[in-house]
Write a protein that holds these residues in place. Structure first.
Motif, mmCIF file in Angstrom:
data_model
loop_
_atom_site.group_PDB
_atom_site.id
_atom_site.type_symbol
_atom_site.label_atom_id
_atom_site.label_comp_id
_atom_site.label_asym_id
_atom_site.label_seq_id
_atom_site.Cartn_x
_atom_site.Cartn_y
_atom_site.Cartn_z
ATOM 1 N N TRP A 197 0.836 -1.209 0.000
ATOM 2 C CA TRP A 197 0.000 0.000 0.000
ATOM 3 C C TRP A 197 0.870 1.259 0.000
ATOM 4 O O TRP A 197 0.565 2.234 -0.695
ATOM 5 N N ILE A 198 1.937 1.279 0.779
ATOM 6 C CA ILE A 198 2.812 2.458 0.831
ATOM 7 C C ILE A 198 3.455 2.714 -0.524
ATOM 8 O O ILE A 198 3.566 3.871 -0.972
ATOM 9 N N ARG A 199 3.862 1.661 -1.206
ATOM 10 C CA ARG A 199 4.493 1.831 -2.525
ATOM 11 C C ARG A 199 3.504 2.365 -3.547
ATOM 12 O O ARG A 199 3.921 2.954 -4.560
ATOM 13 N N SER A 200 2.207 2.162 -3.318
ATOM 14 C CA SER A 200 1.200 2.646 -4.272
ATOM 15 C C SER A 200 0.868 4.121 -4.065
ATOM 16 O O SER A 200 0.191 4.722 -4.904
ATOM 17 N N GLN A 201 1.311 4.686 -2.946
ATOM 18 C CA GLN A 201 1.014 6.084 -2.659
ATOM 19 C C GLN A 201 2.077 6.996 -3.278
ATOM 20 O O GLN A 201 3.174 6.582 -3.633
ATOM 21 N N ALA A 202 1.689 8.258 -3.374
ATOM 22 C CA ALA A 202 2.654 9.259 -3.830
ATOM 23 C C ALA A 202 3.717 9.435 -2.749
ATOM 24 O O ALA A 202 3.494 9.108 -1.583
ATOM 25 N N PRO A 203 4.894 9.930 -3.067
ATOM 26 C CA PRO A 203 5.933 10.142 -2.048
ATOM 27 C C PRO A 203 5.403 10.979 -0.894
ATOM 28 O O PRO A 203 4.844 12.066 -1.084
ATOM 29 N N ALA A 204 5.560 10.466 0.323
ATOM 30 C CA ALA A 204 5.023 11.134 1.502
ATOM 31 C C ALA A 204 5.932 10.835 2.685
ATOM 32 O O ALA A 204 6.843 10.005 2.609
ATOM 33 N N VAL A 205 5.677 11.515 3.808
ATOM 34 C CA VAL A 205 6.452 11.345 5.034
ATOM 35 C C VAL A 205 5.667 10.439 5.969
ATOM 36 O O VAL A 205 4.500 10.707 6.267
ATOM 37 N N PHE A 206 6.306 9.361 6.440
ATOM 38 C CA PHE A 206 5.667 8.378 7.305
ATOM 39 C C PHE A 206 6.291 8.426 8.692
ATOM 40 O O PHE A 206 7.503 8.612 8.843
ATOM 41 N N ALA A 207 5.431 8.251 9.711
ATOM 42 C CA ALA A 207 5.873 8.179 11.103
ATOM 43 C C ALA A 207 5.454 6.832 11.677
ATOM 44 O O ALA A 207 4.398 6.294 11.332
ATOM 45 N N GLY A 208 6.266 6.300 12.560
ATOM 46 C CA GLY A 208 5.997 5.002 13.174
ATOM 47 C C GLY A 208 7.146 4.619 14.084
ATOM 48 O O GLY A 208 7.998 5.444 14.434
ATOM 49 N N GLY A 224 11.460 3.440 -0.052
ATOM 50 C CA GLY A 224 12.234 4.659 -0.266
ATOM 51 C C GLY A 224 11.563 5.916 0.215
ATOM 52 O O GLY A 224 12.032 7.025 -0.079
ATOM 53 N N SER A 225 10.470 5.797 0.966
ATOM 54 C CA SER A 225 9.740 6.975 1.439
ATOM 55 C C SER A 225 10.537 7.715 2.501
ATOM 56 O O SER A 225 11.400 7.150 3.175
#
Length: 735
Positions: A586-597, A610-611
């Motif tokens: 799912w993350i690879r299908s999204q546009a480049p964005a900033v993820f927190a976790g 590569g996000s």
């Protein structure tokens, strides 16, 4: 009265005569060490020349056989690791994405930079991108080479390019093969070190056998191949082997210089590849300081080792872009503090030899106190003169670990809850006992320690330590290399009792030292000399036991553990996380964005997609740890507005809530992320489960989908293990 004066003067004259005799013996010893080449120029009879040639041929064949055995052991172990890794992760039959997701514990972050270097148009352009990396941590431009110690990836990618392996070997296979090859070097170094100490190849084989059987506590390759210690510890093993040869009194000038060059090169590599390397070289330096003070190691050789340390530190400081943490390292403080200490040591050398035994002991203790006072003073001045670094935080962490200072700081307690910084469990010593390693280690340690204490007592009594020891003397503790390994393994053992992560240095050391002891005739001869054995000649019995005991140990290990080792290769395991793979897809299908976790999850996300992420699984960087604390507030009892402000400060687009952290119900309290956050936010004590707050736990409340949580966050993805929420960009309140 005159008679008393005469007796006193006679006593002083006798003491002076005794000191002059000891000085003459020491001068004769130094003259013998330096003038051995001149004595060898005397004419020798032809029969002696033939016997010398025969012994030279025999020693050459022994060296060749030992070297072949060491290389063979290393290659077999590397092949075993490769097969075990492939069986555990099904590595050869999976796609690239599944291979990358199999790197455990967030260690795949380092492999991400290896991929970036290979994807760059040239090695130089890839290196420049890493030194000014603005696509990894949100809102930060970092020097990834300096912060993450990426020289292993730099060297590996460079070798992959220059060797022309692009069309023959996959990048991931070349990367894994490099790590497994270094583990082969580590095993070979243990073989050589035990062989050099005992004089027999059987000791090397026994050390390797114990290492392979206890590899769960001797290596972290199975926990994460790209980890920094998997690259650095093989060089530490080579450095210890080179130091063993350098400290040996029987080495000639050429072999001594060869060992010194290897020692210098491996010290530099060890510091360059691991951010914690200077701490362990500091422990090694403390061992040499104590041995030098006790007179068990020649001062000239310890001074040469200090020069190698200093040269390695300077070169690594330049290679790491003037990293301030190296200037505040305890190793540098030790080296600088030793300069005035050694000056006073030369001034006090003659005074320390005078007086009775009690006076000499007091002078020795005063000298050791002077040395460490200089070191601590230098460390204090370095902290005051240098810009702020992590030295103060390291001291705070150590105080909290030793119970000297209690703190509610999240970062400090979070680090102390990491497995590497916890105290080891009793199962560690149970496993070492089941493989017969710990009982024999205690035996070898006891004999060597008592013999070394005898050598110190003789030294303080004015008796010079002999430079040419024979088997009949039974003085194993007087050998400089044995004394060094004895003290080093003791200090590492004490640190292992405090920090579980140190066992990966201590356990290989124990394997090598124990194998040397049971295979060394000197150890058995020392024991028989204490027992005053008369029924059987002690020399003959020591030679017999030095062969019989390791043979029996090796046969029992082969009979009990060899089938288990082969069964591990035949056992087909499957480590696959479908929820994680669904999240990554799912993350690879999204546009480049900033993820927190969580840092571990973000390391895997960075590798596979590569996000841009808010933090990294790097626990030696205080700034990244503070960002991790802000991200972890989603598991605290905090309002939606406060959580939103913290995430928005790091330009977060999506936050990932992990069910395993939010619903953690383990009985052991105090190290759950929820407990650490409640203690840091002043809502509960660390070891209490009950907390007081007007807000519910965010990770549980946000799942209810009611206001005000829906005003700030929108759930966009979920499965059994992960919930992903979009941080809404437009909110109707002012900061």
């Amino acid at each position: 009265m005159a008679e008393i004066r005469c007796r006193k003067s006679a006593a002083l004259e006798g003491e002076a005569a005794e000191e002059s005799r000891s000085e003459a013996a020491e001068e004769e010893e130094e003259r013998r060490e330096s003038g051995g080449e001149e004595d060898g120029q005397e004419r020798v009879p032809p029969s002696t020349q033939k016997s010398a040639a025969a012994s030279l041929l025999q020693s050459g064949l022994r060296m060749m056989f030992g070297a072949m055995a060491a290389v063979a052991c290393g290659m077999l172990y590397a092949g075993y690791l490769s097969g075990f890794h492939d069986r555990k992760f099904w590595f050869s039959s999976r796609q690239d994405l599944e291979r990358e997701a199999s790197f455990p514990g967030g260690s795949g972050l380092y492999y991400h930079y290896y991929k970036r270097l290979l994807a760059a148009p040239s090695f130089s352009s890839g290196f420049y991108e890493l030194t000014a990396d603005n696509g990894t941590v949100s809102g930060r431009t970092i020097n990834a080479v300096e912060r993450l110690f990426l020289y292993p990836e730099l060297i590996t990618s460079f070798l992959y390019r220059v060797t022309g392996s692009q069309n023959r070997v996959e990048p991931v296979s070349f990367y894994l093969g490099s790590v497994f090859g270094l583990q082969a070097v580590c095993v070979s170094a243990l073989f050589v070190c035990s062989w050099a100490l005992s004089g027999t190849c059987v000791a090397g084989m026994l050390a390797v056998s114990w290492f392979v059987i206890n590899r769960q506590d001797a290596s972290r390759v199975e926990q994460g191949v790209p980890l920094r210690e998997n690259w650095a510890l093989p060089f530490f093993s080579c450095q210890v082997a080179a130091l063993t040869g350098f400290l040996s009194r029987s080495t000639g000038s050429a072999s001594e210089m060869f060992c010194y060059l290897i020692l210098s090169a491996c010290s530099f590599s060890f510091l360059l590849l691991w951010e914690l390397g200077h701490y362990f070289l500091f422990v090694q330096g403390v061992c040499l300081v104590l041995l030098d003070s006790l007179g068990l190691v020649p001062p000239r050789k310890t001074a040469d080792v200090y020069r190698a340390y200093l040269g390695s530190l300077v070169l690594v400081y330049l290679a790491q872009f003037q990293n301030a943490s190296l200037l505040g390292s305890p190793l540098l403080s030790l080296l600088i503090g030793l300069v005035p200490a050694r000056y006073f040591q030369r001034k006090m050398k003659m005074k320390m030899k005078m007086g009775r035994l009690g006076a000499r002991v007091m002078k020795l203790l005063l000298h050791i106190h002077l040395v460490f006072s200089c070191v601590f003073t230098c460390s204090f001045l370095m902290k005051k003169l240098l810009p702020a670094s992590g030295a103060d935080f390291t001291l705070q962490l150590l105080e909290a670990k030793l119970g000297l200072n209690s703190t509610a700081d999240f970062v400090t307690n979070f680090l102390l809850c990491q497995e590497a910084l916890r105290a080891p469990g009793q199962d560690l010593f149970l496993r070492l006992t089941q493989t017969s390693l710990l009982p024999f280690y205690v035996l070898v340690l006891t004999v060597c320690l008592l013999s070394a204490l005898q050598a110190v007592f003789r030294r303080l009594s004015g008796q010079p330590i002999s430079s040419s020891l024979r088997l009949e003397d039974g003085r194993i503790g007087e050998q400089p290399a044995v004394a060094y390994h004895l003290l080093h393994t003791l200090l590492l053992g004490v640190l292992t009792l405090l920090f579980d992560g140190v066992k990966y240095l201590w356990t290989p050391y124990v394997c090598m030292f124990t194998a040397f002891g049971v295979c060394s005739p000197d150890l058995w001869m020392t024991l028989f000399k204490w027992l005053r054995l008369k029924s059987v000649h002690p020399v003959v019995l020591s030679l017999i036991l030095s062969t019989t005991v390791p043979t029996i140990i090796g046969f029992s290990l082969w009979r009990e553990f060899y089938p288990r080792v082969l069964a591990e290769l035949a056992d087909l395991q499957e480590i696959y996380d479908p929820d994680l793979m669904e999240l990554i897809a799912w993350i690879r299908s999204q546009a480049p964005a900033v993820f927190a976790g969580s840092p571990v999850l973000l390391g895997t996300i960075k590798l596979c997609s590569g996000s841009v992420v808010t933090s990294l699984p790097v626990y030696s960087d205080l700034d990244l740890l503070r960002r991790t604390e802000d991200t972890f507030q989603v598991y605290a009892r905090m309002s939606a507005e406060d959580v939103y402000k913290r995430l928005a400060a790091h330009r977060t687009a999506y936050v990932i809530v992990e069910e395993s952290i939010c619903s953690d119900v383990q009985l052991r309290t105090g190290c759950r992320v929820k407990d650490l956050l409640d203690a840091a936010n002043g809502q509960a004590a660390r070891f209490q489960t009950d907390s007081f707050s007007k807000h519910g736990r965010f990770c549980q409340e946000v799942k209810m989908n009611y206001s005000p949580y829906t005003n700030y966050f929108t759930r966009v993805f979920w499965n059994r293990s992960y919930h992903v929420y979009r941080v809404n960009p437009v909110i109707s309140f002012q900061y």
